[in-house]
Design a protein around this motif. Structure first.
Motif, PDB file in Angstrom:
ATOM      1  N   ARG A  34       0.816  -1.215   0.000  1.00  0.00           N
ATOM      2  CA  ARG A  34       0.000   0.000   0.000  1.00  0.00           C
ATOM      3  C   ARG A  34       0.854   1.271   0.000  1.00  0.00           C
ATOM      4  NH1 ARG A  34      -4.115  -1.121  -1.824  1.00  0.00           N
ATOM      5  NH2 ARG A  34      -5.492  -2.754  -1.062  1.00  0.00           N
ATOM      6  N   LYS A  35       1.893   1.266   0.878  1.00  0.00           N
ATOM      7  CA  LYS A  35       2.712   2.475   1.037  1.00  0.00           C
ATOM      8  C   LYS A  35       3.948   2.368   0.153  1.00  0.00           C
ATOM      9  CE  LYS A  35       0.214   4.112   4.457  1.00  0.00           C
ATOM     10  NZ  LYS A  35      -0.642   5.262   4.161  1.00  0.00           N
ATOM     11  N   TRP A  36       3.748   2.671  -1.100  1.00  0.00           N
ATOM     12  CA  TRP A  36       4.893   2.583  -2.006  1.00  0.00           C
ATOM     13  C   TRP A  36       4.655   3.546  -3.155  1.00  0.00           C
ATOM     14  CZ3 TRP A  36       4.555   0.346  -7.067  1.00  0.00           C
ATOM     15  CH2 TRP A  36       3.256  -0.075  -7.397  1.00  0.00           C
ATOM     16  N   ASP A  37       5.705   3.794  -3.932  1.00  0.00           N
ATOM     17  CA  ASP A  37       5.584   4.758  -5.030  1.00  0.00           C
ATOM     18  C   ASP A  37       6.636   4.450  -6.094  1.00  0.00           C
ATOM     19  OD1 ASP A  37       4.645   6.842  -6.481  1.00  0.00           O
ATOM     20  OD2 ASP A  37       4.923   8.360  -4.925  1.00  0.00           O
ATOM     21  N   GLU A 154       7.790   1.618   1.422  1.00  0.00           N
ATOM     22  CA  GLU A 154       8.037   2.196   2.739  1.00  0.00           C
ATOM     23  C   GLU A 154       7.952   1.140   3.834  1.00  0.00           C
ATOM     24  OE1 GLU A 154       5.920   5.816   3.660  1.00  0.00           O
ATOM     25  OE2 GLU A 154       5.738   6.222   1.512  1.00  0.00           O
ATOM     26  N   ARG A 156       6.665   1.523   6.677  1.00  0.00           N
ATOM     27  CA  ARG A 156       5.400   1.544   7.433  1.00  0.00           C
ATOM     28  C   ARG A 156       4.297   0.739   6.737  1.00  0.00           C
ATOM     29  NH1 ARG A 156       2.455   6.763   6.010  1.00  0.00           N
ATOM     30  NH2 ARG A 156       3.568   7.466   4.156  1.00  0.00           N
ATOM     31  N   ASP A 157       4.616   0.149   5.609  1.00  0.00           N
ATOM     32  CA  ASP A 157       3.642  -0.720   4.956  1.00  0.00           C
ATOM     33  C   ASP A 157       3.500  -2.002   5.774  1.00  0.00           C
ATOM     34  OD1 ASP A 157       2.475  -1.077   1.859  1.00  0.00           O
ATOM     35  OD2 ASP A 157       2.758  -2.930   3.008  1.00  0.00           O
TER      36      ASP A 157
ATOM     37  N   ARG B 228       2.628   9.071  -7.390  1.00  0.00           N
ATOM     38  CA  ARG B 228       1.494   9.605  -6.626  1.00  0.00           C
ATOM     39  C   ARG B 228       1.470  11.128  -6.694  1.00  0.00           C
ATOM     40  NH1 ARG B 228      -0.668   5.117  -4.103  1.00  0.00           N
ATOM     41  NH2 ARG B 228       0.864   3.442  -3.998  1.00  0.00           N
TER      42      ARG B 228
END
Lengths: 184, 498
Positions: A34-37, A154, A156-157, B228
């Motif tokens: 979820r927490k990625w880019d 990240e 925090r994922d 994003r």
């Protein structure tokens, strides 16, 4: 003597091209992160779908911002010209039927308010401006604005694990995988 | 950028095989991403060429003398130092205002209209054209602000009631103009700045730590190029383009309303808004060529701003110049066909009166000179291109001069017929704004990325994430060599050897 504690931001992996990044992004999406880019030097079209992202909601902000501008333009012209101080120039009437003469100002204020909503709405959605970011501590991240394609996952994922995520990035073809840490 | 040949149907498909012409490449010599970054950032990171100083110092001096001293003298003495009289109250001053506002229009056209119509060639020239817009509107703003007479009262233009609680006349085209021009400047500035954020980040990431990195970093706002961010950014860019397109059409339409809503013969025509907009785009493209052709040679940007770009701009100049020529002739025809004596006399005065030379200059520079661009040889010869662009720059100034001075000299009362000639203050002010425009543009070349780095990279073929993916495009023919990767690998191998 100083002891610097470091906090793990996440993993950064480089991919050789836009198409390699695209395929990797589909795999990261399907793995449930979820927490990625994806960081690219230019906008890679189609990456939104590959990352499982929704369409930007910015147009909604801008629609209401623009409507506010239209109303402001009308209110400004109508209240001042008809309500507060009816100005009779060249024997033209001062009532609601003079509204076509207010159209240019209503139009310009629609555009002006929409433009400002676009600017500030965009900054809010991008969570910018900010002066620093953990990724800037990376030794290779500066190439993201030049010629390199990165995936950053990240810590925090919920699916993140120090060894598993590294292995996963290697499996999907990531090169020069780096653990990015920020100074606490 | 996908080439057209890739979409040719494969032989296995039914139907006739049609020849598909390959699109001309927007970036020549198969340049890599890194080369593009190096070359564009090099313009502002390397020492400026001698010619830069040779142009900048005189421009800045002319700006300081013309605009600085001219305005100081004007404000301390009063607008009487201008050559304008009670009759010709809109002499050079408003001519210059309309001239500069018009110049700006090509910038917005390139950045917004060509974006919406997916004309990818715009990416190489849009940044410089947008900068030109900003600087031209700054030059334009000087004239009406000081034309009000007592400039310290210029706040009367803003929608604030005066001491007698009287508000502005919202039915006046002059007030519409205030709103249109200030909105235009603001939106152009937002568009220009937002478009520059990723490129400022590129420069930030190339700087050594220090003041320079900090300043570029502040203006890059912490841009990281994450998808994003890009996703919202692209939406914002699309929205701004969609907002700027009607805006750019409205601005010069409103400027033309200043004339068209009056009852003055020669001004009171419905053709004015489209005629002014076409003229603005025409003059603006000429100015883009005037500044970009020398900059391209000076900084070695030939692979990014190719002859294809110049060819396209020359064609737009030919098209809009022909529209402008049509408007000139239609104006004459309508004056004749209306049978209105005053209308006919107004045009007779423009052509045969004391300003016949201005009319002749307008016609030959704006209508005849672009006709050279019908010929490919002329579009490919940079000297011809520059000569025509210079003619158009001058011609568009003469057009506004003819419209304003050529009309106000002969109005309804023969008692106030008068010929107008500018005083040295008006001349100094106009020459000063030319210096100011050039000086600002040279500073832009020195400090900001003059070509949109991110968007130019996006036009490369390998930037399409599916360019080498035949499963996604079953119609593709033979495997396409990923040129960029090939180049990178050979470069890496060469480095490893060294």
């Amino acid at each position: 003597m100083s002891t610097t504690r470091k906090r793990v931001y996440g993993y950064l992996a480089e991919f050789p091209s836009a198409s390699a990044l695209y395929k990797a992004a589909e795999k990261v999406r399907d793995a449930g992160f979820r927490k990625w880019d994806c960081h690219t030097p230019y906008p890679v079209h189609g990456l939104d779908g590959a990352m499982g992202m929704k369409r930007s909601i910015l147009p909604w902000f801008v629609f209401f911002g623009g409507m506010l501008g239209t109303c402001t333009g009308f209110g400004l012209a109508y209240i001042t010209q008809v309500d507060i101080y009816p100005t009779v120039v060249q024997a033209k009437p001062a009532n609601i039927f003079t509204v076509p003469a207010f159209f240019p100002i209503m139009f310009e204020l629609t555009i002006l308010f929409s433009g400002f909503t676009t600017l500030f709405g965009l900054l809010a959605l991008m969570k910018l401006p900010r002066l620093n970011h953990p990724l800037f501590a990376s030794r290779q991240f500066h190439r993201a604005t030049d010629d390199a394609f990165f995936v950053a996952i990240e810590a925090r994922d919920p699916k993140f694990s120090p060894d598993g995520t590294r292995q996963f990035l290697e499996d999907i073809g990531g090169k020069s995988i780096e653990l990015v840490e920020e100074e606490d | 950028m996908a080439t057209a040949t890739e979409h040719a149907p494969s032989p296995s498909r039914q139907g006739p095989k049609l020849p598909v012409l390959e699109r001309e490449k927007l970036i020549l010599n198969g340049r890599s991403y890194h080369w593009i970054t190096e070359r564009i950032c090099g313009v502002l990171e390397n020492r400026q060429p001698f010619l830069w100083w040779l142009l900048f110092i005189p421009s800045a001096l002319i700006a300081m003398i013309g605009v600085g001293l001219g305005l100081t003298y004007l404000v301390s003495t009063g607008v009487g130092v201008w050559g304008m009289s009670n009759r010709s109250f809109w002499g050079w001053d408003i001519t210059n205002f309309v001239f500069w506002i018009g110049i700006g229009h090509a910038g917005t056209l390139i950045s917004a209209v060509l974006f919406l119509t997916r004309q990818n060639w715009r990416t190489s020239i849009n940044r410089a054209a947008e900068a030109m817009t900003i600087f031209a509107v700054m030059c334009a703003g000087i004239f009406p602000a000081f034309h009000v007479g007592r400039v310290w009262m210029a706040w009367f233009l803003a929608p604030i009631p005066n001491a007698n609680a009287i508000w502005q006349n919202f039915k006046s085209p002059l007030l519409w103009d205030v709103f249109a021009v200030s909105t235009y400047f603001t939106i152009s500035l937002i568009f220009w700045y937002l478009g520059m954020v990723p490129d400022l980040a590129t420069i930030r990431d190339r700087c050594k730590p220090g003041l320079r990195k900090m300043l570029y970093g502040i203006f890059a706002m912490g841009w990281r190029g994450g998808n994003r961010q890009w996703s919202h950014y692209e939406m914002a860019y699309l929205l701004l383009a969609a907002l700027s397109t009607p805006l750019v059409l409205s601005v010069h339409s409103v400027v033309s309303f200043d004339f068209a809503t009056s009852i003055v013969p020669g001004w009171h025509t419905t053709i004015f808004p489209p005629y002014f907009v076409a003229g603005a785009i025409f003059g603006g493209f000429a100015m883009v060529l005037t500044i970009m052709v020398p900059a391209r040679t000076l900084y070695g940007l030939q692979d990014l701003i190719t002859m294809k770009h110049i060819d396209n701009m020359a064609k737009i100049i030919l098209l809009t110049g022909t529209i402008v020529g049509y408007a000139y002739l239609m104006e004459l025809f309508v004056a004749y066909y209306s049978g209105a004596k005053y209308e006919m006399d107004a045009f007779k005065f423009r052509i045969t009166g004391p300003y016949w030379w201005a009319y002749l200059a307008m016609m030959s520079c704006n209508v005849l000179s672009p006709q050279f661009f019908w010929f490919k040889a002329c579009r490919e010869n940079l000297w011809v291109v520059m000569a025509v662009a210079m003619c158009v720059n001058a011609g568009m100034w003469f057009e506004r001069f003819v419209i304003i001075v050529g009309t106000l000299g002969r109005m309804f009362l023969p008692g106030d017929w008068k010929t107008y000639s500018p005083s040295w203050v008006e001349i100094a002010l106009f020459v000063g704004t030319i210096g100011m425009f050039l000086a600002l543009f040279l500073l832009f070349l020195r400090f900001l990325p003059c070509i949109n780095i991110a968007e130019v990279k996006w036009t490369l073929r390998e930037s399409d994430p599916h360019f080498d993916d035949h499963h996604d495009h079953p119609d593709h023919g033979a495997a396409v060599e990923p040129a960029y990767q090939h180049e990178l690998h050979s470069k890496d191998a060469a480095e490893a050897k060294a």
